[in-house]
Scaffold this active site. Structure first.
Site, mmCIF file in Angstrom:
data_model
loop_
_atom_site.group_PDB
_atom_site.id
_atom_site.type_symbol
_atom_site.label_atom_id
_atom_site.label_comp_id
_atom_site.label_asym_id
_atom_site.label_seq_id
_atom_site.Cartn_x
_atom_site.Cartn_y
_atom_site.Cartn_z
ATOM 1 N N ASN A 1 0.829 -1.211 0.000
ATOM 2 C CA ASN A 1 0.000 0.000 0.000
ATOM 3 C C ASN A 1 0.864 1.262 0.000
ATOM 4 O O ASN A 1 1.955 1.273 0.551
ATOM 5 C CB ASN A 1 -0.947 -0.003 1.199
ATOM 6 C CG ASN A 1 -1.849 -1.230 1.191
ATOM 7 O OD1 ASN A 1 -1.995 -1.868 0.165
ATOM 8 N ND2 ASN A 1 -2.431 -1.550 2.325
ATOM 9 N N ASP B 1 -0.441 4.192 1.142
ATOM 10 C CA ASP B 1 -1.256 5.157 1.887
ATOM 11 C C ASP B 1 -0.676 5.621 3.224
ATOM 12 O O ASP B 1 -1.224 6.529 3.859
ATOM 13 C CB ASP B 1 -2.682 4.603 2.096
ATOM 14 C CG ASP B 1 -2.698 3.229 2.789
ATOM 15 O OD1 ASP B 1 -1.815 2.961 3.627
ATOM 16 O OD2 ASP B 1 -3.615 2.437 2.491
ATOM 17 N N HIS C 1 5.793 -0.976 -2.780
ATOM 18 C CA HIS C 1 5.417 -0.277 -4.017
ATOM 19 C C HIS C 1 5.553 1.237 -3.884
ATOM 20 O O HIS C 1 4.889 1.987 -4.594
ATOM 21 C CB HIS C 1 3.991 -0.667 -4.434
ATOM 22 C CG HIS C 1 3.886 -2.082 -4.936
ATOM 23 N ND1 HIS C 1 2.707 -2.795 -4.971
ATOM 24 C CD2 HIS C 1 4.840 -2.924 -5.437
ATOM 25 C CE1 HIS C 1 2.940 -4.002 -5.458
ATOM 26 N NE2 HIS C 1 4.219 -4.115 -5.741
ATOM 27 N N CYS D 1 8.311 20.497 -11.031
ATOM 28 C CA CYS D 1 9.406 20.805 -10.110
ATOM 29 C C CYS D 1 9.955 22.195 -10.479
ATOM 30 O O CYS D 1 9.669 22.712 -11.576
ATOM 31 C CB CYS D 1 10.451 19.718 -10.329
ATOM 32 S SG CYS D 1 12.020 19.947 -9.514
ATOM 33 N N GLY E 1 -5.080 -9.128 3.551
ATOM 34 C CA GLY E 1 -5.742 -8.246 2.590
ATOM 35 C C GLY E 1 -5.031 -8.075 1.269
ATOM 36 O O GLY E 1 -5.067 -6.988 0.691
ATOM 37 N N THR E 2 -4.406 -9.131 0.795
ATOM 38 C CA THR E 2 -3.816 -9.048 -0.552
ATOM 39 C C THR E 2 -4.333 -10.191 -1.410
ATOM 40 O O THR E 2 -4.476 -11.316 -0.935
ATOM 41 C CB THR E 2 -2.269 -9.044 -0.521
ATOM 42 O OG1 THR E 2 -1.793 -9.027 -1.883
ATOM 43 C CG2 THR E 2 -1.668 -10.233 0.216
ATOM 44 N N ASN F 1 -8.254 -12.879 5.092
ATOM 45 C CA ASN F 1 -8.858 -12.358 3.868
ATOM 46 C C ASN F 1 -10.299 -12.876 3.808
ATOM 47 O O ASN F 1 -10.545 -14.011 4.194
ATOM 48 C CB ASN F 1 -8.054 -12.879 2.649
ATOM 49 C CG ASN F 1 -8.300 -12.079 1.380
ATOM 50 O OD1 ASN F 1 -9.445 -11.847 1.003
ATOM 51 N ND2 ASN F 1 -7.226 -11.668 0.737
ATOM 52 N N ALA G 1 -10.154 -7.779 7.890
ATOM 53 C CA ALA G 1 -8.924 -7.628 8.677
ATOM 54 C C ALA G 1 -9.195 -7.037 10.066
ATOM 55 O O ALA G 1 -8.645 -7.508 11.068
ATOM 56 C CB ALA G 1 -7.935 -6.744 7.910
#
Ligand code: OAD
Length: 248
Positions: free
Chosen positions: A103, A105, A120, A149, A188-189, A214, A233
């Site tokens: 994730n 986040d 990731h 930029c 959760g994957t 899951n 979860a």
């Protein structure tokens, strides 16, 4: 079901070096949509059109609008849920050492986990495609897309797009902590994206107990994972933590 919770509690209570691999499913209860399945991003968009590096190079404004800005607005409003909090509590109990997350986040860090490998990458930072400078996303002016930029280069999320390599340090560290873990929680994957999905295989080969949480089976279920606890979860982590705390 109860006996599976008890099995998980037993293995975690004996663990010295537990590691978690998490995916988008753990953040669903925080209001962040997953990629696959009902309500998933890939139901609405073709990942090759918005999450491939070629798409970013071809039309950065579109990718920014759909993937970064809209998703970022949702992430900015999100808070850790009981799933994230349960993993943070597991660390406080001295059981969980590292979270490897797919994730972007930042919710594991917000919940309190201190060793989070962002497999990731992250949406919290942007990177200039010209000079490679990193800038915090919250400091980026996104009123005109794509944002740029100071050197005029286009800013892109410091996250992995399809067609790109996993950041080498994230990959090496993940392989290293996985190879010496005694329990791996896979939470959760969908376990279909490589090389993240190979971490539970590596853990199993190293002799770890692999526990999946899951609401649905995955390609790892019954093949790599010792057992699957079916459910959300947040609810499952609450029950595991209650079981562990009752033992202390
Ligand atoms: P997916 O969207 O592929 O899978 C989400 C998983 O969460 C599914 O297995 C669901 O059954 C499960 N799930 C749903 N609700 C849940 C809940 N309340 N609690 C626990 N699990 C739940 O997400 P990922 O596996 O993270 O990569 O996807 C892997 C990668 O594919 C992502 O990191 C992203 C994507 O393309 C890149 O963009 C490079």
């Amino acid at each position: 079901m109860d006996h599976l919770i008890q099995r998980a509690v037993k293995h975690l209570a004996a663990a010295q070096n537990a590691v978690a691999l998490t995916g988008a499913g753990i953040s669903i209860e925080s209001g962040i949509p997953p990629f696959r399945g009902k309500g998933g991003l890939w139901e609405k968009f073709d990942p090759m059109e918005i999450a491939h590096i070629d798409a970013l190079i071809r039309d950065p404004a579109r990718v920014w609008k759909i993937l970064v800005k809209d998703l970022k607005d949702i992430i900015d409003r999100a808070a850790p849920n009981d799933g994230h909090k349960g993993l943070a509590r597991l660390e406080k109990l001295g059981i969980l050492k590292t979270v490897i997350t797919q994730n972007i986040d930042g919710l594991h860090q917000m919940a309190g986990n201190t060793d989070v490998i962002e497999f990731h990458g992250t949406f919290a930072w942007q990177r200039c495609m010209k000079c490679d400078r990193r800038i915090e996303t919250r400091k980026v002016d996104a009123s005109v897309l794509p944002p740029r930029c100071g050197c005029s280069g286009i800013l892109r999320p410091d996250a992995v797009f399809f067609g790109e390599m996993i950041p080498p340090v994230a990959l090496w560290r993940s392989q290293e902590v996985t190879a010496r873990c005694d329990v791996m929680l896979v939470v959760g994957t969908s376990a279909v994206v490589q090389p993240a999905a190979s971490m539970p295989i590596l853990a199993k080969q190293a002799g770890a107990v692999v526990i999946e949480i899951n609401p649905e089976p995955t390609p790892l279920t019954g093949v790599v994972c010792d057992f699957l606890i079916l459910g959300d979860a947040g609810a499952i982590m609450n029950r595991i933590i209650s079981g562990l705390e009752a033992q202390r």
